[in-house]
Design a protein around this motif. Structure first.
Motif, PDB file in Angstrom:
ATOM      1  N   GLY A 131       0.820  -1.197   0.000  1.00 37.91           N
ATOM      2  CA  GLY A 131       0.000   0.000   0.000  1.00 37.91           C
ATOM      3  C   GLY A 131       0.857   1.251   0.000  1.00 37.91           C
ATOM      4  N   VAL A 132       2.131   1.098   0.335  1.00 36.36           N
ATOM      5  CA  VAL A 132       3.086   2.200   0.358  1.00 36.36           C
ATOM      6  C   VAL A 132       4.260   1.913  -0.579  1.00 36.36           C
ATOM      7  CG1 VAL A 132       4.701   3.463   1.845  1.00 36.36           C
ATOM      8  CG2 VAL A 132       2.475   2.778   2.737  1.00 36.36           C
ATOM      9  N   CYS A 133       4.616   0.630  -0.697  1.00 33.18           N
ATOM     10  CA  CYS A 133       5.780   0.266  -1.499  1.00 33.18           C
ATOM     11  C   CYS A 133       5.606  -1.122  -2.113  1.00 33.18           C
ATOM     12  CB  CYS A 133       7.047   0.318  -0.648  1.00 33.18           C
ATOM     13  SG  CYS A 133       6.965  -0.722   0.816  1.00 33.18           S
ATOM     14  N   HIS A 134       6.438  -1.390  -3.095  1.00 37.74           N
ATOM     15  CA  HIS A 134       6.547  -2.723  -3.691  1.00 37.74           C
ATOM     16  C   HIS A 134       7.799  -3.377  -3.118  1.00 37.74           C
ATOM     17  CE1 HIS A 134       4.238  -0.965  -7.279  1.00 37.74           C
ATOM     18  NE2 HIS A 134       3.408  -1.668  -6.543  1.00 37.74           N
ATOM     19  N   MET A 135       7.715  -4.682  -2.862  1.00 38.95           N
ATOM     20  CA  MET A 135       8.849  -5.425  -2.308  1.00 38.95           C
ATOM     21  C   MET A 135       8.938  -6.796  -2.956  1.00 38.95           C
ATOM     22  SD  MET A 135       8.418  -4.980   1.764  1.00 38.95           S
ATOM     23  CE  MET A 135       8.070  -3.433   2.527  1.00 38.95           C
ATOM     24  N   ALA A 136      10.154  -7.322  -2.999  1.00 37.55           N
ATOM     25  CA  ALA A 136      10.413  -8.700  -3.417  1.00 37.55           C
ATOM     26  C   ALA A 136      11.551  -9.217  -2.544  1.00 37.55           C
ATOM     27  CB  ALA A 136      10.785  -8.763  -4.891  1.00 37.55           C
ATOM     28  N   LEU A 137      11.314 -10.327  -1.846  1.00 32.59           N
ATOM     29  CA  LEU A 137      12.249 -10.853  -0.857  1.00 32.59           C
ATOM     30  C   LEU A 137      13.121 -11.970  -1.432  1.00 32.59           C
ATOM     31  CD1 LEU A 137       9.731 -11.124   2.116  1.00 32.59           C
ATOM     32  CD2 LEU A 137      11.203  -9.190   1.535  1.00 32.59           C
ATOM     33  N   PHE A 138      14.409 -11.963  -1.049  1.00 36.29           N
ATOM     34  CA  PHE A 138      15.345 -13.010  -1.455  1.00 36.29           C
ATOM     35  C   PHE A 138      16.472 -13.068  -0.438  1.00 36.29           C
ATOM     36  CE2 PHE A 138      16.893  -9.131  -3.330  1.00 36.29           C
ATOM     37  CZ  PHE A 138      18.262  -9.253  -3.504  1.00 36.29           C
ATOM     38  N   THR A 139      17.381 -14.008  -0.594  1.00 32.43           N
ATOM     39  CA  THR A 139      18.544 -14.107   0.281  1.00 32.43           C
ATOM     40  C   THR A 139      19.809 -14.184  -0.549  1.00 32.43           C
ATOM     41  OG1 THR A 139      18.383 -16.513   0.385  1.00 32.43           O
ATOM     42  CG2 THR A 139      17.288 -15.298   2.143  1.00 32.43           C
ATOM     43  N   ASP A 183      18.984 -12.066   4.652  1.00 34.22           N
ATOM     44  CA  ASP A 183      17.754 -11.567   4.040  1.00 34.22           C
ATOM     45  C   ASP A 183      17.987 -10.237   3.332  1.00 34.22           C
ATOM     46  OD1 ASP A 183      16.196 -13.700   4.867  1.00 34.22           O
ATOM     47  OD2 ASP A 183      15.491 -12.694   6.681  1.00 34.22           O
ATOM     48  N   LEU A 184      17.479 -10.149   2.108  1.00 34.38           N
ATOM     49  CA  LEU A 184      17.547  -8.941   1.288  1.00 34.38           C
ATOM     50  C   LEU A 184      16.180  -8.706   0.666  1.00 34.38           C
ATOM     51  CD1 LEU A 184      20.853  -9.832  -0.605  1.00 34.38           C
ATOM     52  CD2 LEU A 184      20.636  -8.236   1.301  1.00 34.38           C
ATOM     53  N   MET A 185      15.944  -7.503   0.187  1.00 35.65           N
ATOM     54  CA  MET A 185      14.716  -7.232  -0.550  1.00 35.65           C
ATOM     55  C   MET A 185      14.966  -6.163  -1.594  1.00 35.65           C
ATOM     56  SD  MET A 185      12.072  -4.709   1.554  1.00 35.65           S
ATOM     57  CE  MET A 185      11.979  -5.729   2.978  1.00 35.65           C
ATOM     58  N   LEU A 186      14.255  -6.300  -2.702  1.00 34.53           N
ATOM     59  CA  LEU A 186      14.163  -5.210  -3.663  1.00 34.53           C
ATOM     60  C   LEU A 186      13.013  -4.349  -3.164  1.00 34.53           C
ATOM     61  CD1 LEU A 186      14.467  -7.139  -7.028  1.00 34.53           C
ATOM     62  CD2 LEU A 186      16.258  -5.922  -5.773  1.00 34.53           C
ATOM     63  N   HIS A 187      13.146  -3.029  -3.284  1.00 34.95           N
ATOM     64  CA  HIS A 187      12.159  -2.136  -2.680  1.00 34.95           C
ATOM     65  C   HIS A 187      11.964  -0.882  -3.531  1.00 34.95           C
ATOM     66  CE1 HIS A 187      10.890   1.095   0.122  1.00 34.95           C
ATOM     67  NE2 HIS A 187      10.148   0.131   0.636  1.00 34.95           N
ATOM     68  N   HIS A 188      10.718  -0.461  -3.623  1.00 32.18           N
ATOM     69  CA  HIS A 188      10.409   0.829  -4.257  1.00 32.18           C
ATOM     70  C   HIS A 188       9.200   1.426  -3.564  1.00 32.18           C
ATOM     71  CE1 HIS A 188      10.091   3.952  -7.281  1.00 32.18           C
ATOM     72  NE2 HIS A 188       8.784   3.760  -7.219  1.00 32.18           N
ATOM     73  N   ARG A 189       9.383   2.582  -2.970  1.00 32.70           N
ATOM     74  CA  ARG A 189       8.272   3.294  -2.333  1.00 32.70           C
ATOM     75  C   ARG A 189       7.508   4.052  -3.415  1.00 32.70           C
ATOM     76  NH1 ARG A 189       7.010   5.033   2.974  1.00 32.70           N
ATOM     77  NH2 ARG A 189       5.544   6.754   2.893  1.00 32.70           N
ATOM     78  N   HIS A 190       6.222   3.760  -3.558  1.00 34.93           N
ATOM     79  CA  HIS A 190       5.424   4.417  -4.581  1.00 34.93           C
ATOM     80  C   HIS A 190       4.487   5.478  -4.019  1.00 34.93           C
ATOM     81  CE1 HIS A 190       1.943   1.964  -3.457  1.00 34.93           C
ATOM     82  NE2 HIS A 190       2.687   0.879  -3.598  1.00 34.93           N
ATOM     83  N   THR A 191       4.421   5.614  -2.706  1.00 34.02           N
ATOM     84  CA  THR A 191       3.598   6.625  -2.058  1.00 34.02           C
ATOM     85  C   THR A 191       4.511   7.700  -1.485  1.00 34.02           C
ATOM     86  OG1 THR A 191       1.945   4.962  -1.519  1.00 34.02           O
ATOM     87  CG2 THR A 191       1.865   7.015  -0.269  1.00 34.02           C
ATOM     88  N   PRO A 192       4.232   8.959  -1.750  1.00 38.25           N
ATOM     89  CA  PRO A 192       5.113  10.012  -1.219  1.00 38.25           C
ATOM     90  C   PRO A 192       5.207   9.965   0.311  1.00 38.25           C
ATOM     91  CG  PRO A 192       3.524  10.920  -2.784  1.00 38.25           C
ATOM     92  CD  PRO A 192       3.125   9.488  -2.521  1.00 38.25           C
ATOM     93  N   THR A 193       6.371  10.349   0.799  1.00 40.36           N
ATOM     94  CA  THR A 193       6.560  10.434   2.251  1.00 40.36           C
ATOM     95  C   THR A 193       5.992  11.755   2.745  1.00 40.36           C
ATOM     96  OG1 THR A 193       8.743  11.441   1.993  1.00 40.36           O
ATOM     97  CG2 THR A 193       8.656   9.040   2.221  1.00 40.36           C
ATOM     98  N   ARG A 194       5.656  11.777   4.014  1.00 38.56           N
ATOM     99  CA  ARG A 194       5.218  13.041   4.620  1.00 38.56           C
ATOM    100  C   ARG A 194       6.428  13.920   4.812  1.00 38.56           C
ATOM    101  NH1 ARG A 194       1.757  10.400   9.388  1.00 38.56           N
ATOM    102  NH2 ARG A 194       0.512   9.101   8.042  1.00 38.56           N
ATOM    103  N   GLY A 195       6.282  15.183   4.505  1.00 36.49           N
ATOM    104  CA  GLY A 195       7.440  16.054   4.608  1.00 36.49           C
ATOM    105  C   GLY A 195       7.280  17.047   5.609  1.00 36.49           C
TER     106      GLY A 195
END
Length: 131
Positions: free
Chosen positions: A105-113, A119-131
């Motif tokens: 709901g805030v970001c996309h993730m994909a988990l791997f090792t 543990d690692l993850m690919l990550h992209h935040r698609h919802t703006p952060t509060r500033g």
């Protein structure tokens, strides 16, 4: 009346210098982080890589008399612009992911090792952060 000692002021922590990645095989880890993930190697240290302004340092705990244990449930969130595309590219290089890309709901993730089970993850935040 006794006075209690003053509580010391905490140190001024101003940044994150590096993240240590434990391994049982530094050469294998170096190939994974450098060749498979394509991280930028440090010009001065054989087992360090850069992710933006953060250094990732590979180390072998057993060489320092400490037991090896992979880092679990503390994923390094590796920023990419397109998680599904990055996941597909890494799968083509032999990386196995734990499930599909998911949206929080805030970001996309994909988990791997990594090869040591860190543990690692690919990550992209698609919802703006509060500033």
């Amino acid at each position: 009346m006794s006075s209690s000692p003053a509580t010391p002021t905490p140190p001024a922590i101003t940044g994150l210098d590096f993240v240590g990645i434990p391994t049982q095989d530094a050469e294998r880890a170096r190939r994974f982080y450098g060749e498979t993930l394509g991280l930028r190697p440090d010009d001065h240290a054989e087992f360090e890589f850069w992710i933006g302004g953060t250094c990732v340092g590979i180390w072998e705990p057993e060489r320092q008399g400490r037991p090896f244990a992979p880092q679990k449930n503390a994923h390094l969130a590796l920023h990419v612009d397109d998680v599904p595309a990055a996941k597909a590219a890494l799968e083509a290089r032999g990386v196995t992911f734990h499930g599909d890309v998911f949206d929080t709901g805030v970001c996309h993730m994909a988990l791997f090792t990594d090869p040591d089970g860190n543990d690692l993850m690919l990550h992209h935040r698609h919802t703006p952060t509060r500033g």
